[in-house]
Design a protein around this motif. Structure first.
Motif, PDB file in Angstrom:
ATOM      1  N   ILE A 105       0.965  -1.285   0.155  1.00 41.58           N
ATOM      2  CA  ILE A 105       0.029   0.038  -0.036  1.00 41.58           C
ATOM      3  C   ILE A 105       0.840   1.279  -0.151  1.00 41.58           C
ATOM      4  O   ILE A 105       0.701   2.258  -0.698  1.00 41.58           O
ATOM      5  CB  ILE A 105      -1.205  -0.136   1.287  1.00 41.58           C
ATOM      6  N   ASP A 106       2.083   1.196   0.611  1.00 40.94           N
ATOM      7  CA  ASP A 106       2.936   2.441   0.668  1.00 40.94           C
ATOM      8  C   ASP A 106       3.607   2.781  -0.881  1.00 40.94           C
ATOM      9  O   ASP A 106       4.064   3.748  -1.039  1.00 40.94           O
ATOM     10  CB  ASP A 106       3.986   1.826   1.711  1.00 40.94           C
ATOM     11  N   GLY A 107       3.635   1.469  -1.311  1.00 42.16           N
ATOM     12  CA  GLY A 107       4.394   1.819  -2.877  1.00 42.16           C
ATOM     13  C   GLY A 107       3.050   2.408  -3.923  1.00 42.16           C
ATOM     14  O   GLY A 107       3.462   3.191  -4.746  1.00 42.16           O
ATOM     15  N   VAL A 108       1.945   1.885  -3.696  1.00 44.56           N
ATOM     16  CA  VAL A 108       0.855   2.411  -4.082  1.00 44.56           C
ATOM     17  C   VAL A 108       0.647   4.084  -3.905  1.00 44.56           C
ATOM     18  O   VAL A 108       0.506   4.868  -4.902  1.00 44.56           O
ATOM     19  CB  VAL A 108      -0.425   1.819  -4.136  1.00 44.56           C
ATOM     20  N   ILE A 109       0.834   4.247  -2.525  1.00 54.28           N
ATOM     21  CA  ILE A 109       0.570   5.721  -2.380  1.00 54.28           C
ATOM     22  C   ILE A 109       1.985   6.643  -2.892  1.00 54.28           C
ATOM     23  O   ILE A 109       1.457   7.658  -3.153  1.00 54.28           O
ATOM     24  CB  ILE A 109       0.641   5.933  -0.837  1.00 54.28           C
ATOM     25  N   ASN A 110       3.049   6.038  -2.826  1.00 55.42           N
ATOM     26  CA  ASN A 110       3.980   6.954  -3.466  1.00 55.42           C
ATOM     27  C   ASN A 110       4.061   6.888  -4.846  1.00 55.42           C
ATOM     28  O   ASN A 110       4.271   8.162  -5.322  1.00 55.42           O
ATOM     29  CB  ASN A 110       5.399   6.085  -3.099  1.00 55.42           C
ATOM     30  N   ALA A 111       3.467   5.985  -5.688  1.00 51.35           N
ATOM     31  CA  ALA A 111       3.163   6.106  -7.171  1.00 51.35           C
ATOM     32  C   ALA A 111       2.173   7.168  -7.427  1.00 51.35           C
ATOM     33  O   ALA A 111       2.180   7.991  -8.315  1.00 51.35           O
ATOM     34  CB  ALA A 111       2.636   4.814  -7.984  1.00 51.35           C
ATOM     35  N   LEU A 119      -2.289  11.735   1.917  1.00 49.76           N
ATOM     36  CA  LEU A 119      -2.921  10.611   2.660  1.00 49.76           C
ATOM     37  C   LEU A 119      -3.708  11.000   3.790  1.00 49.76           C
ATOM     38  O   LEU A 119      -3.073  11.722   4.658  1.00 49.76           O
ATOM     39  CB  LEU A 119      -1.918   9.481   3.081  1.00 49.76           C
ATOM     40  N   LYS A 120      -4.967  10.439   3.819  1.00 52.88           N
ATOM     41  CA  LYS A 120      -5.891  10.624   5.037  1.00 52.88           C
ATOM     42  C   LYS A 120      -5.983   9.663   5.809  1.00 52.88           C
ATOM     43  O   LYS A 120      -6.166   9.949   7.035  1.00 52.88           O
ATOM     44  CB  LYS A 120      -7.128  11.249   4.567  1.00 52.88           C
ATOM     45  N   HIS A 121      -6.066   8.496   5.335  1.00 55.24           N
ATOM     46  CA  HIS A 121      -6.387   7.490   6.258  1.00 55.24           C
ATOM     47  C   HIS A 121      -5.824   6.213   5.321  1.00 55.24           C
ATOM     48  O   HIS A 121      -6.000   5.939   4.208  1.00 55.24           O
ATOM     49  CB  HIS A 121      -7.884   7.323   6.701  1.00 55.24           C
ATOM     50  N   CYS A 166      -6.496   2.584   1.189  1.00 52.13           N
ATOM     51  CA  CYS A 166      -6.351   4.058   1.607  1.00 52.13           C
ATOM     52  C   CYS A 166      -6.996   5.175   0.985  1.00 52.13           C
ATOM     53  O   CYS A 166      -7.883   4.792  -0.100  1.00 52.13           O
ATOM     54  CB  CYS A 166      -4.834   4.344   0.981  1.00 52.13           C
ATOM     55  N   ILE A 167      -7.396   6.244   1.800  1.00 48.74           N
ATOM     56  CA  ILE A 167      -8.237   7.373   1.258  1.00 48.74           C
ATOM     57  C   ILE A 167      -7.207   8.622   1.399  1.00 48.74           C
ATOM     58  O   ILE A 167      -6.313   8.706   2.421  1.00 48.74           O
ATOM     59  CB  ILE A 167      -9.409   7.581   2.438  1.00 48.74           C
ATOM     60  N   GLY A 168      -7.369   9.731   0.436  1.00 52.65           N
ATOM     61  CA  GLY A 168      -6.585  10.772   0.277  1.00 52.65           C
ATOM     62  C   GLY A 168      -6.897  11.513  -0.445  1.00 52.65           C
ATOM     63  O   GLY A 168      -8.015  11.636  -1.258  1.00 52.65           O
ATOM     64  N   THR A 169      -6.295  12.850  -0.790  1.00 48.95           N
ATOM     65  CA  THR A 169      -6.679  13.685  -1.624  1.00 48.95           C
ATOM     66  C   THR A 169      -5.541  13.797  -2.625  1.00 48.95           C
ATOM     67  O   THR A 169      -4.443  13.884  -2.459  1.00 48.95           O
ATOM     68  CB  THR A 169      -6.549  15.213  -1.038  1.00 48.95           C
ATOM     69  N   LEU A 170      -6.011  13.584  -4.004  1.00 46.77           N
ATOM     70  CA  LEU A 170      -4.882  13.642  -5.218  1.00 46.77           C
ATOM     71  C   LEU A 170      -5.002  15.129  -5.546  1.00 46.77           C
ATOM     72  O   LEU A 170      -6.149  15.760  -5.971  1.00 46.77           O
ATOM     73  CB  LEU A 170      -5.354  12.717  -6.367  1.00 46.77           C
ATOM     74  N   GLN A 171      -3.997  15.790  -5.347  1.00 42.23           N
ATOM     75  CA  GLN A 171      -3.754  17.213  -5.748  1.00 42.23           C
ATOM     76  C   GLN A 171      -3.206  17.352  -7.134  1.00 42.23           C
ATOM     77  O   GLN A 171      -2.074  17.043  -7.355  1.00 42.23           O
ATOM     78  CB  GLN A 171      -2.863  17.911  -4.767  1.00 42.23           C
ATOM     79  N   THR A 172      -3.868  17.981  -8.059  1.00 38.48           N
ATOM     80  CA  THR A 172      -3.541  18.222  -9.458  1.00 38.48           C
ATOM     81  C   THR A 172      -3.505  19.672  -9.619  1.00 38.48           C
ATOM     82  O   THR A 172      -3.945  20.593  -8.910  1.00 38.48           O
ATOM     83  CB  THR A 172      -4.409  17.633 -10.543  1.00 38.48           C
TER      84      THR A 172
END
Length: 130
Positions: A25-31, A83-85, A95-101
């Motif tokens: 999941i950390d690899g996914v978050i980093n990507a 990352l929020k959670h 995982c839940i978060g905000t994708l900032q573009t």
């Protein structure tokens, strides 16, 4: 004596290398943080459910990579994924978060399932934050 030393050295390397492997999941978050669709696709299952503001469907691994690459590019590129959670779900992680573009922010959800002896991305959802 050499055999004992070699055995101990090998055992130490194996034990220490097991601590060095990052959680999937950390690899996914980093990507996601870098907006790297090819890197993200390394974690995809054979079929991935994508839900984007303009389209929603089930895609093959290769198709999902292209759809996400286009989504990232059409929104001016990814600046970050905040990352929020993250947590455990039955049979996997999420995982839940905000994708900032550059063109705006999107609420992101990633769901992973255990398949065989590894975890794979089964679903990704991005919805506009107004």
């Amino acid at each position: 004596m050499k055999a004992i030393f070699t055995s101990l050295l090998l055992a130490s390397v194996l034990v220490l290398s097991s601590f060095d492997q990052p959680n999937t999941i950390d690899g996914v978050i980093n990507a996601l943080k870098s907006g790297n669709a090819p890197e993200l696709s390394k974690y995809f299952d054979d079929n991935v459910e994508l839900t984007l503001p303009v389209k929603s469907d089930s895609y093959s691994k290769a198709q999902a990579q292209l759809v996400l690459r286009d989504f990232f590019a059409n929104n001016g590129g990814v600046k970050n994924f905040e990352l929020k959670h993250k947590g455990d779900s039955p049979g996997g992680h999420y995982c839940i978060g905000t994708l900032q573009t550059k063109s705006g922010n999107f609420r992101g959800h990633v769901f992973m399932k255990t398949k065989g002896n590894k975890e794979v991305v089964k679903e990704i959802r991005f919805s506009s934050i107004e």
